[in-house]
Every structure is written in C-alpha cells, then in structure tokens.
Design a protein around this motif. Structure first.
Motif, short mmCIF file in Angstrom:
data_model
loop_
_atom_site.label_atom_id
_atom_site.label_comp_id
_atom_site.label_asym_id
_atom_site.label_seq_id
_atom_site.Cartn_x
_atom_site.Cartn_y
_atom_site.Cartn_z
N UNK A 155 0.83 -1.20 0.00
CA UNK A 155 0.00 0.00 0.00
C UNK A 155 0.87 1.24 0.00
N UNK A 156 0.36 2.29 -0.61
CA UNK A 156 1.00 3.59 -0.51
C UNK A 156 0.85 4.10 0.91
N UNK A 157 1.71 5.05 1.32
CA UNK A 157 1.54 5.65 2.65
C UNK A 157 0.14 6.19 2.81
N UNK A 158 -0.42 6.16 4.01
CA UNK A 158 -1.80 6.59 4.23
C UNK A 158 -2.06 7.99 3.68
N UNK A 159 -3.22 8.13 3.02
CA UNK A 159 -3.62 9.43 2.51
C UNK A 159 -4.44 10.16 3.55
N UNK A 160 -5.27 11.07 3.10
CA UNK A 160 -6.10 11.84 4.01
C UNK A 160 -7.39 11.09 4.29
N UNK A 161 -7.60 10.71 5.55
CA UNK A 161 -8.82 10.01 5.91
C UNK A 161 -8.81 8.57 5.44
N UNK A 162 -9.86 7.84 5.75
CA UNK A 162 -9.95 6.44 5.32
C UNK A 162 -10.11 6.36 3.80
N UNK A 163 -9.70 5.23 3.26
CA UNK A 163 -9.90 5.01 1.83
C UNK A 163 -11.35 4.59 1.61
N UNK A 164 -12.04 5.26 0.70
CA UNK A 164 -13.39 4.86 0.33
C UNK A 164 -13.33 3.72 -0.65
N UNK A 165 -14.05 2.64 -0.37
CA UNK A 165 -14.04 1.45 -1.22
C UNK A 165 -15.47 1.16 -1.66
N UNK A 166 -15.73 1.26 -2.95
CA UNK A 166 -17.02 0.86 -3.50
C UNK A 166 -16.85 -0.60 -3.92
N UNK A 167 -17.44 -1.51 -3.15
CA UNK A 167 -17.13 -2.93 -3.24
C UNK A 167 -18.16 -3.71 -4.03
N UNK A 168 -17.69 -4.40 -5.05
CA UNK A 168 -18.50 -5.36 -5.76
C UNK A 168 -18.28 -6.75 -5.17
#
Length: 279
Positions: A2-15
């Motif tokens: 994974x890349x270093x953490x960005x701003x806030x949680x990662x949003x995942x639209x999950x199929x």
C-alpha cells in the motif's frame, strides 16, 4: 504494497469477490482504515465484517456519496465484480437519474460507462485510485506462472486471441475470447468470463483444447475495471476442456497467484502472462 496513508480512510465501492476484502485488509494493516460502500446483491458480507460501511442498493448514489463525505473519505477505489443492471432494476435516485440522463444509459459499453462513472465521482470532489496501486503484487507477471508451457500451436491460438480481443475491445465489447486451432469458439460480452467458458465447453473440437485469452481493452479505464482471474477461472477452463490461459502481464489481477498456479498445474493447463502489444 500500500502507498503511505492518505487523508482520511480510503473509500471502497465494493462489488463481488474477494478483492474488496483484500483491499480492506491492506488499509487496516497500513493504519489508514477504510469506509466501504457495500452493494446489495453484489458485495460479500465478509467484506465489511469489522469495517465501517454502508449497505446500499444499486442506484443510491446520493446516499453513498453523503456517507463517504461524512466518513472523511477523499480517495475512492472501485473494486469487485458488479453485474450491469437494467434501468428497471436500477431504480435510480435523483443524482443517479441525472447522471444517466446526461450520458445515455444504452449508448455506452461497459468501459464507457465506467469511465463516465469515474468522471462523475471526480466531479463530486473525490480522487479515484486504481486497486493495482494498493495491490500491485496481484498483477500478472510476464511468463509462465506454473509448470506447464504452451507449445507453438498454443502460441498461434494466443496470437489469434490477441487479435480478436483487441478488435472487441476497440468496440467496448469484452475482455476475453476462447480460440481453438485458430477458430473463435466464443467471445466475452455482458455475461462475463465464467459464462463464456461454460458456453465454449460443448463447442470444443477434437484434439488439443482451446485457449482462453484475457486482456485489457485499448484505452481502458484502469481505475475501474482491470481483468481478473482466480482459482475459479482455472477450474472453469479445465471443465471446458481448455489447454491453457493467457492473460496480459501488468494489466491483469491474479487473485492468490500461488493457488492459481497450483490449480493450473493440477489440471494440466498452462497459465502465461503475455505482453499483448508485442506477442
């Protein structure tokens, strides 16, 4: 990785499938966290276990966007299989209806539709990321993944398959075809790869079996729809009497590559990553 953490949680639209859960675990292990939009009838409930999430039905984009913003998710990943619904099945909310009224629901193929979805989400202020940015270790490598090696006749079918899939992709139709002795036994459309393999089984000719060739489309939106294979793909290919599978190196996700390679070896199938532009 994974890349270093960005701003806030990662949003995942999950199929569907296991990839969304794999991404959730990467976010958890990195300390970043995730907020998952789970889609009724598509997302595996295991994907959201122990994770902040929201269940929606297809077409509830306003509800999903509001929840992502409230969670502080500025970056989104679209991951997992989602069957394209009809407009009747979709039951779009106001925002979704406006989106389809603007782009024309029936005028776009799958990749065109996904590209439009990406642009619409970017217009809402989100940054779209590709799942391969977080799960780069899943990308197919060039060369054979198992012990079985394609012979020259198989390579001829692979080269023929590349021609066919490239022509299909230019028309935004599908990502895969099955070729046997230069003959096209079937091409992938809206039904997906598993259904393609099921259709091709009864069509196989005498002699060595056919080859599944699966590639990305020319100009494909990588952030929304990378070709993916797994152990089930190998099992379906073997059941259809195929002799092997060729996927595009660097542009196809192989879910649990060691298990996939082992399954291919057990079935006597070759599994090879190819550079489609030069094959």
């Amino acid at each position: 990785m994974a890349r270093p953490p960005g701003t806030g949680p990662l949003g995942i639209v999950a199929g569907g499938g296991s990839l969304p859960r794999r991404l959730v675990e990467v976010c958890r292990d990195s300390g970043r966290g995730a907020f998952v939009i789970a889609i009724e009838g598509h997302t595996d409930p295991a994907t959201v276990a122990g994770t902040d999430h929201l269940w929606i039905r297809m077409g509830q984009s306003e509800k999903a966007i509001g929840a992502l913003r409230a969670a502080g998710a500025e970056e989104l990943v679209l991951v997992g299989a989602v069957k394209r619904p009809s407009m009747t099945e979709l039951r779009p909310d106001r925002l979704t209806f406006k989106f389809f009224a603007r782009i024309g629901f029936k005028a776009l193929g799958d990749d065109g539709l996904l590209g439009a979805v990406v642009k619409a989400l970017e217009a809402e202020g989100f940054t779209l990321r590709g799942v391969d940015e977080f799960l780069a270790d899943l990308l197919a490598q060039e060369g054979c993944l198992g012990q079985v090696v394609p012979d020259e006749a198989a390579w001829r079918d692979i080269r023929r398959g590349i021609e066919v899939v490239r022509a299909m992709g230019a028309a935004d139709v599908g990502q895969a075809t099955v070729i046997q002795d230069g003959l096209v036994l079937g091409v992938e459309a809206v039904e997906g790869t598993d259904a393609l393999l099921a259709r091709c089984g009864p069509l196989r000719r005498a002699g060595p079996g056919g080859v599944l060739v699966k590639l990305s489309k020319p100009g494909q939106e990588r952030r929304a729809d990378l070709p993916t294979i797994g152990v089930r793909t190998v099992a379906e290919a073997a059941a259809a009497g195929l002799r092997g599978i060729a996927v595009e190196a660097g542009a196809t996700l192989v879910v649990d590559a060691p298990a996939v390679a082992e399954a291919a070896d057990r079935a006597g199938l070759f599994l090879v990553g190819i550079r489609a532009a030069s094959s």
